[in-house]
Motif scaffolding. Structure first.
Motif, PDB file in Angstrom:
ATOM      1  N   ASP A  90       0.842  -1.192  -0.099  1.00 19.52           N
ATOM      2  CA  ASP A  90      -0.113  -0.053   0.087  1.00 19.52           C
ATOM      3  C   ASP A  90       0.911   1.295  -0.156  1.00 19.52           C
TER       4      ASP A  90
ATOM      5  N   CYS B 217     -12.744   3.860  -5.308  1.00 17.44           N
ATOM      6  CA  CYS B 217     -12.101   3.275  -4.241  1.00 17.44           C
ATOM      7  C   CYS B 217     -13.208   2.658  -3.172  1.00 17.44           C
TER       8      CYS B 217
ATOM      9  N   VAL C  29     -11.296  -0.773  -0.926  1.00 21.69           N
ATOM     10  CA  VAL C  29     -10.196  -0.684  -0.848  1.00 21.69           C
ATOM     11  C   VAL C  29      -9.999  -0.048   0.737  1.00 21.69           C
TER      12      VAL C  29
ATOM     13  N   ALA D 165      -5.361   5.111  -1.219  1.00 20.48           N
ATOM     14  CA  ALA D 165      -5.798   4.917  -2.537  1.00 20.48           C
ATOM     15  C   ALA D 165      -6.167   6.408  -3.392  1.00 20.48           C
TER      16      ALA D 165
ATOM     17  N   ALA E  74      -6.953   4.438 -11.879  1.00 18.90           N
ATOM     18  CA  ALA E  74      -7.394   3.475 -11.048  1.00 18.90           C
ATOM     19  C   ALA E  74      -6.568   2.189 -11.572  1.00 18.90           C
TER      20      ALA E  74
ATOM     21  N   LEU F 109      -4.848   0.925  -7.968  1.00 19.13           N
ATOM     22  CA  LEU F 109      -5.706   0.214  -7.216  1.00 19.13           C
ATOM     23  C   LEU F 109      -5.213  -1.544  -6.981  1.00 19.13           C
TER      24      LEU F 109
ATOM     25  N   ARG G   2      -3.620  -2.859  -4.212  1.00 17.29           N
ATOM     26  CA  ARG G   2      -4.437  -2.611  -2.857  1.00 17.29           C
ATOM     27  C   ARG G   2      -5.746  -3.486  -2.548  1.00 17.29           C
ATOM     28  N   ARG G   3      -5.867  -4.346  -3.715  1.00 16.59           N
ATOM     29  CA  ARG G   3      -7.013  -5.222  -3.689  1.00 16.59           C
ATOM     30  C   ARG G   3      -6.766  -6.560  -3.088  1.00 16.59           C
TER      31      ARG G   3
END
Length: 710
Positions: A193, A266, A271, A276, A305, A309, A312-313
């Motif tokens: 992250d 987000c 998230v 993010a 995105a 992202l 971070r998923r």
């Protein structure tokens, strides 16, 4: 200094190059993590980026690269008087995987600090990288405490060095770039992250593009200077575009609609935290500036995105990184487009614009190849994804919940046995090896480490890093009169210094030996076994262990996964594990002995934990496939298994046996095996209970047993 490979000559990898350039435009984006297989130009692209960064003005003689217009007021080399600076290229500093903490943050001379009250500070790599690039190759192999220091400095823009109340602070703002091969292990989610963007890279499967890669690389190696000269114009064009985008960045408007799009995206992808949202906002702004616009549009938010992202998923190491683009479009389509304010149409996207002779640095624009070779042949047209070969049998109806097809195997009677899916993993308590180790930093077994609670003091071996102040004063106190002490100061010499000894946690090598024979082939039982191993693999990931997987079935044992930090690779091998055939238990144990012997030579400080998953039956002597330890080719299989187990016990290997025997009649063979190994046994039915963790935690090695007997 050798001529670097030109950034614009990198073939393909448009996402990688765009992510790097966006960070060059706006370092506040937070850096890039590049994930991909080996040989995909990760390091080449990163090293080439520094040539595209504008020069920086620095205060002459300042070791911390202070800007003359706004010098750091806390600079250890300051205070700086106003005046003109010296221009130099932006640096790209590489952090080696094996670097020490002092090499990263700098070293403070504790002896002079105590005796003279002088802050004698030797800058580290963080100071060298200030206002440049800090590159960490194989960042997933870096020790945890170094990653923590690195990311803290990146987040705060400053580095702090603390040594027993003596501290030094200096500015440390840099573009952080990390590269990694996921096959060698993952970063923890909280560390993922901290990287602003992430990019997945892979080698092209297009023959024409692969030809172009080889052509350019050979031309570069034959004459680096001449090759770089052919790309000098494109390099200058991109460099000028970076400068222009930096100048335009403060004028870019991020409207409320785009902010709502970012927040909805987000939230829609669940998230964690707010980082993010901030990274997406900065990335979308940089994308607009890179395109020469002063307004952020929906396409900028969408591209941001896709870069900010995916990493971070991930919720656990078995989740594949990525983003559902259909869902992303569905979220963004719920918002109207903002009207541009008298802006021209955006330029063609990203860093793929222009290139010598062929219209683009990818070499895939269809023009004359840059090295004057013959035109690359067109790649054959790929068949449609849904196309099926002629005369192929039609697939039968399939339930939506049906598992994907799995490799088949044969049971003891020769019948085909399809591999089964693992049951749902569950949480386990800590498994640990007894005693006090000195292995790599981790979160499992007790060990002497550079970080942790202080347990004592000793004379330093090499450079002093963690001063034990009380022990140092105690060593120096008796000699003050002889040293002619006057006044209140303490006369300290090098021989008085004491290093603090600390106790923390280490990572271990968890080696799984899994019985895949016909007696284990019952679908329900094998699914439960795989679920249990998967649970322990997840625990190993969280505790920073290396893992290995040995399977035995038929007539041999196989090292399905050599010891690695990539637990997701172990999970993949486990999922595909077939079953069937006889039970060469001795071969599996001997294979474990061989693997542990080799790993002991490679990494003698990492202690192993052996987890044997079996019902204890031995119906075949088998072979490990190596001449050194395959002596179990004949004789009673059960007796050979017992001798192999006692060999592991004699070498002090901590072990646990997971008893998979089921049915109304139980032979108790797994318990006999556990006794031979000198460790506990636990039934398969008890894997979810606290008893498993307690049994493994309280494993006693043979050496412990011998000490108690003595």
């Amino acid at each position: 200094m050798s001529t670097p490979y030109p950034f614009t000559a990198v073939v393909g990898q448009s996402d990688l190059r765009l992510a790097l350039l966006l960070n060059a435009v706006s370092p506040a984006v937070g850096g890039v993590l590049v994930r991909g297989e080996k040989g995909t130009a990760k390091s080449t692209a990163v090293r080439a980026l520094s040539a595209l960064l504008p020069q920086v003005d620095v205060v002459p003689g300042c070791r911390f690269s202070c800007a003359p217009a706004a010098p750091d007021p806390g600079c250890p080399d300051g205070p700086h008087e106003g005046g003109s600076g010296t221009a130099r290229p932006a640096r790209m500093v590489e952090l080696p995987v094996g670097a020490s903490e002092d090499r990263l943050v700098g070293a403070l001379d504790i002896e002079r600090a105590l005796a003279e009250g002088v802050k004698a500070f030797e800058p580290g790599l963080l100071a060298d990288a200030h206002r440049g690039i800090l590159y960490v190759d194989e960042v997933n192999l870096l020790h945890d405490h170094l990653i923590d220091l690195l990311l803290d400095a990146a987040a705060m823009g400053a580095s702090y060095v603390e040594r027993e109340g003596v501290s030094v602070r200096h500015a440390a703002r840099f573009l952080l770039v990390g590269t990694m091969n996921p096959e060698e292990g993952e970063l923890r989610p909280q560390l993922l992250d901290r990287f602003g963007l992430t990019v997945e890279v892979a080698a092209s499967r297009e023959p024409a593009q692969r030809v172009e890669v080889v052509r350019r690389r050979l031309a570069y190696e034959d004459d680096p200077a001449a090759f770089a000269g052919r790309w000098a114009g494109d390099e200058q064009e991109v460099r000028a575009r970076v400068v222009a985008a930096r100048a335009l960045l403060p004028q870019v408007r991020l409207g409320d609609t785009c902010l709502l799009q970012i927040a909805a995206t987000c939230a829609g992808f669940e998230v964690d935290g707010m980082r993010a949202d901030i990274v997406m906002a900065r990335t979308a702004t940089a994308l607009a500036a890179w395109a020469g616009r002063t307004d952020v549009r929906k396409e900028d938010v969408r591209r941001a995105a896709l870069l900010a992202l995916p990493h971070r998923r991930r919720r656990n190491p078995f989740d594949a990184p990525g983003l559902d683009e259909d869902k992303l479009d569905e979220i963004l389509d719920g918002f109207p487009d903002e009207e541009p304010e008298n802006e021209p149409d955006p330029e063609p996207e990203g860093p793929d614009d222009g290139g010598p002779q062929d219209g683009g640095p990818d070499g895939g624009g269809g023009g004359i190849p840059p090295q004057g070779g013959p035109e690359a042949p067109e790649a054959p047209e790929a068949p449609a994804p849904d196309a099926a070969p002629e005369n192929a049998p039609e697939a039968g109806p399939e339930s939506p919940d049906s598992p994907a097809p799995q490799p088949a195997s044969q049971d003891g009677a020769g019948r085909e046995q399809a591999a089964v899916r693992a049951a749902e993993p569950f949480r386990t308590k800590m498994l640990s090896v007894p005693g006090l180790g000195e292995g790599a930093s981790g979160r499992r077994s007790r060990a002497r480490t550079a970080h942790g609670r202080t347990t004592g003091a000793q004379r330093p071996r090499g450079q002093l890093t963690k001063l034990h102040l009380a022990a140092t004063v105690h060593a120096a106190a008796p000699h003050q009169k002889a040293r002619g002490r006057t006044g209140r100061g303490l006369v300290v010499r090098k021989d008085d210094l004491r290093q603090a000894t600390r106790e923390g946690r280490e990572g271990n090598l968890v080696l799984f030996v899994v019985d895949a024979s016909g007696s284990m082939a019952a679908r329900q039982r094998m699914g439960a076994v795989k679920g249990a191993v998967l649970s322990l693999l997840l625990d190993a990931y969280q505790r920073r262990d290396k893992v290995g997987l040995i399977t035995f079935r038929g007539s041999a044992a196989e090292l399905a996964l050599p010891p690695t930090s990539s637990v997701d690779a172990a999970a993949t091998r486990l999922e595909q594990l077939p079953t069937g055939g006889r039970t060469p238990l001795a071969a599996g144990l001997l294979k474990a002995h061989e693997v542990l012997r080799i790993e002991r030579l490679r990494d003698p400080s990492r202690r192993p934990l052996l987890v044997v998953v079996t019902d204890g039956r031995a119906t075949s002597a088998g072979s490990t496939g190596s001449t050194g330890s395959a002596g179990a080719a004949g004789g009673d299989p059960r007796a050979l298994a017992g001798r192999s187990a006692r060999l592991l016990q004699a070498e002090g290997v901590a072990s646990v046996v997971v008893d998979c025997e089921s049915g109304p009649v139980r032979l108790g063979l797994a318990g006999v095996l556990a006794a031979d190994l000198g460790g506990p046994a636990v039934t398969l039915d008890g894997l979810r209970a606290d008893s498993l963790a307690g049994l493994v935690k309280n494993v006693r090695t043979a050496s412990d047993t011998h000490r108690r007997a003595a």
